[in-house]
Design an enzyme around this catalytic site. Structure first.
Site, PDB file in Angstrom:
ATOM      1  N   LEU A 169     -19.619  49.422  74.518  1.00 42.23           N
ATOM      2  CA  LEU A 169     -19.997  48.009  74.441  1.00 42.23           C
ATOM      3  C   LEU A 169     -21.153  47.730  75.382  1.00 42.23           C
ATOM      4  O   LEU A 169     -21.305  46.617  75.862  1.00 42.23           O
ATOM      5  CB  LEU A 169     -18.808  47.110  74.804  1.00 42.23           C
ATOM      6  CG  LEU A 169     -17.802  46.807  73.703  1.00 42.23           C
ATOM      7  CD1 LEU A 169     -16.801  45.763  74.197  1.00 42.23           C
ATOM      8  CD2 LEU A 169     -18.464  46.328  72.416  1.00 42.23           C
ATOM      9  N   THR A 199     -20.244  69.606  61.935  1.00 43.52           N
ATOM     10  CA  THR A 199     -19.930  68.359  61.226  1.00 43.52           C
ATOM     11  C   THR A 199     -20.495  68.456  59.809  1.00 43.52           C
ATOM     12  O   THR A 199     -21.705  68.635  59.632  1.00 43.52           O
ATOM     13  CB  THR A 199     -20.562  67.166  61.963  1.00 43.52           C
ATOM     14  OG1 THR A 199     -20.073  67.170  63.312  1.00 43.52           O
ATOM     15  CG2 THR A 199     -20.192  65.844  61.289  1.00 43.52           C
ATOM     16  N   PHE A 234     -15.373  66.850  68.818  1.00 43.76           N
ATOM     17  CA  PHE A 234     -15.650  65.485  69.299  1.00 43.76           C
ATOM     18  C   PHE A 234     -16.278  65.464  70.685  1.00 43.76           C
ATOM     19  O   PHE A 234     -16.411  64.395  71.280  1.00 43.76           O
ATOM     20  CB  PHE A 234     -14.349  64.670  69.318  1.00 43.76           C
ATOM     21  CG  PHE A 234     -13.687  64.582  67.968  1.00 43.76           C
ATOM     22  CD1 PHE A 234     -14.113  63.645  67.033  1.00 43.76           C
ATOM     23  CD2 PHE A 234     -12.661  65.442  67.617  1.00 43.76           C
ATOM     24  CE1 PHE A 234     -13.530  63.574  65.770  1.00 43.76           C
ATOM     25  CE2 PHE A 234     -12.069  65.379  66.363  1.00 43.76           C
ATOM     26  CZ  PHE A 234     -12.509  64.446  65.439  1.00 43.76           C
ATOM     27  N   CYS A 254     -26.184  63.597  66.911  1.00 44.16           N
ATOM     28  CA  CYS A 254     -25.006  63.335  66.076  1.00 44.16           C
ATOM     29  C   CYS A 254     -25.008  61.962  65.401  1.00 44.16           C
ATOM     30  O   CYS A 254     -24.976  61.889  64.173  1.00 44.16           O
ATOM     31  CB  CYS A 254     -23.739  63.493  66.903  1.00 44.16           C
ATOM     32  SG  CYS A 254     -23.432  65.210  67.317  1.00 44.16           S
TER      33      CYS A 254
END
Ligand SMILES: NC(=O)c1ccc[n+]([C@@H]2O[C@H](COP(=O)([O-])OP(=O)(O)OC[C@H]3O[C@@H](n4cnc5c(N)ncnc54)[C@H](O)[C@@H]3O)[C@@H](O)[C@H]2O)c1
Length: 429
Positions: A249, A122, A151, A259
């Site tokens: 959530l 990344t 990902f 990350c």
């Protein structure tokens, strides 16, 4: 007759590199892995897996004949034209990404017209274009460059490699991008073929969005505590709206890991360096920092001060099913508790070895009940299945106090209360 997919090089054999190597080997490629950590390479050659990642050991073993490990980049250069780069990009003191390992790889690659770097690490948006400029300044303009951000999630990385939600390939439309698309073809994932800068930004924006979702629900949880609502009910009601979605959530003690914290900070710095003040991300980071400390407030409120109190931290890794301790909430909690005079015992099913290098002054226990022995309070820090399913009667018998703080809202409050313990979640009634 179908031909084998092309061989590849993978530079950096950490969580991303090793899973990528194993995954492409499983899809039929010969994979030439390179790492500067000689001890790690030795272990991999012996068939040992240096990290805890479910399913990875089997995948490496099943494809061992196609996996080659070396400390020399020359081996990968000899056999592969695509060099997947998966070295670390940790934060610097300024919060920007440290690209020194990426630059070390670029420097080690000679000029060639038939090779390309495929960036899995990344990196800030703009890195691809500045690396291509560096290629030009060093007579390596023939090298191809593809941004192919990763990902996968630690804890389910093998599954995520094999079943990606999408594959993002950012390039200038040359042979290398086509070759990367072909390698990922068998996975049948939706493809986003775009330019390099946009691919880089997809990764940063995705992590920043997920982190925002976590800080958002954590703030809702904090308001629930003031208003008598239950955040678990609220999140269920929100998550059924498919514009919102139920994932990410779950209120708790904040995000950690290798990350989210660094990528959110890197995007904030990237924006700032480009002249834009990314106000929202500043708040996301602050909410996350404060959220870890709210647990301390709950303990103080119930115990009437922490000096001399015994607190058991259940779980140390930043999330379940990994041994990764980078930016784990347990690091902040154990330091903060000790600063307030508490005596801390800790337990984690797999992260103890990593934690010992980072956490000092605590007692490491070999089982949850050993950590809980004589404790005034217990805090669930990482929702390992083994900890979620604890026998609460046995817990109550082991503890000298009766407070259980559920830092992940992962426990069954009724089961905890039925054992005569006090249950305190995050944003729960
Ligand atoms: N861990 C994750 O869940 C995850 C997910 C998506 C993306 N990423 C990104 O992927 C990159 C790698 O992350 P990670 O968690 O796998 O890191 P890691 O620290 O586990 O592994 C990095 C590896 O690179 C090796 N290395 C460093 N410099 C090298 C060099 N010059 N040549 C060869 N090897 C070298 C290190 O020895 C180490 O084994 C980072 O940019 C990270 O942000 C990580």
């Amino acid at each position: 007759m179908s031909t084998s997919p092309e061989p590849i090089g993978v530079i950096g054999t950490g969580y991303v590199g090793l899973v990528t190597a194993a995954g492409f080997a499983a899809l039929g490629s010969d994979v030439w892995c390179v790492d500067i950590d000689a001890a790690k390479v030795q272990r991999l050659r012996r068939g040992e897996v240096p990290i805890y990642e479910p399913g990875l050991e089997e995948m490496l073993r099943d494809n061992a004949q196609r996996l080659h490990f070396s400390t020399e980049i020359g081996d990968a250069l000899e056999h592969a034209r695509l060099l997947f780069v998966a070295v670390g990009t940790p934060p610097t003191y300024s919060g920007d990404a440290d690209l020194s390992a990426v630059h070390a790889v670029v420097d080690a690659i000679p000029a060639a017209h038939d090779r390309a770097l495929v960036m899995k690490s990344t990196v800030p948006c703009g890195t691809g274009s500045s690396l291509q400029r560096v290629f030009g300044e060093n007579g390596k303009q023939g090298l191809g460059y593809v941004s192919c951000p990763e990902f996968l999630k630690e804890g389910s990385a093998v599954h995520d490699f094999m079943h990606p939600d999408r594959v993002v390939v950012g390039d200038d439309g040359g042979w290398a991008g086509d070759a990367v698309v072909e390698l990922y073809g068998p996975l049948g994932a939706p493809l986003v073929r775009t330019d390099v800068a946009s691919a880089e930004m997809v990764k940063l924006a995705s992590n920043a969005f997920l982190a925002t979702k976590i800080s958002f629900i954590n703030e809702i949880a904090n308001v629930c505590e003031e208003t008598g609502a239950d955040v678990v009910e609220v999140a269920r009601g929100m998550g059924l709206d498919d514009r919102i979605g139920a994932k990410f959530l779950q209120a708790g003690i904040g995000f950690g890991g290798s990350c989210f914290p660094k990528d959110v900070d890197a995007l904030k710095q990237l924006a700032g360096n480009s002249g834009y003040h990314f106000q929202l991300l500043t708040a996301v980071i602050e909410v996350n920092d404060l959220q870890k400390r709210r647990v301390i407030g709950k303990l103080q409120r119930h115990l009437g001060g922490l000096a001399g109190r015994r607190v058991a931290l259940l779980g140390l890794a930043f999330k379940p099913n990994t041994d990764d301790m980078r930016e784990a909430s347990s690091l902040v909690l154990s330091a903060r508790l000790q600063a307030d005079g508490a005596r801390v015992a800790v337990y984690d099913p797999v992260a103890e070895e990593q934690a010992r290098a980072l956490v000092s002054g605590v007692a490491f226990a070999a089982s949850p009940l050993e950590a809980l022995d004589g404790a005034d309070a217990a805090v669930l820090v990482t929702e390992w299945q083994e900890l979620v399913e604890l026998d609460w009667n046995a817990v109550a018998a082991a503890m000298s106090g009766n407070l259980v703080v559920d830092g992940r809202n992962a426990l069954d409050p009724e089961a905890v209360r039925a054992a005569g313990l006090i249950y305190e979640g995050i944003g729960r009634r």
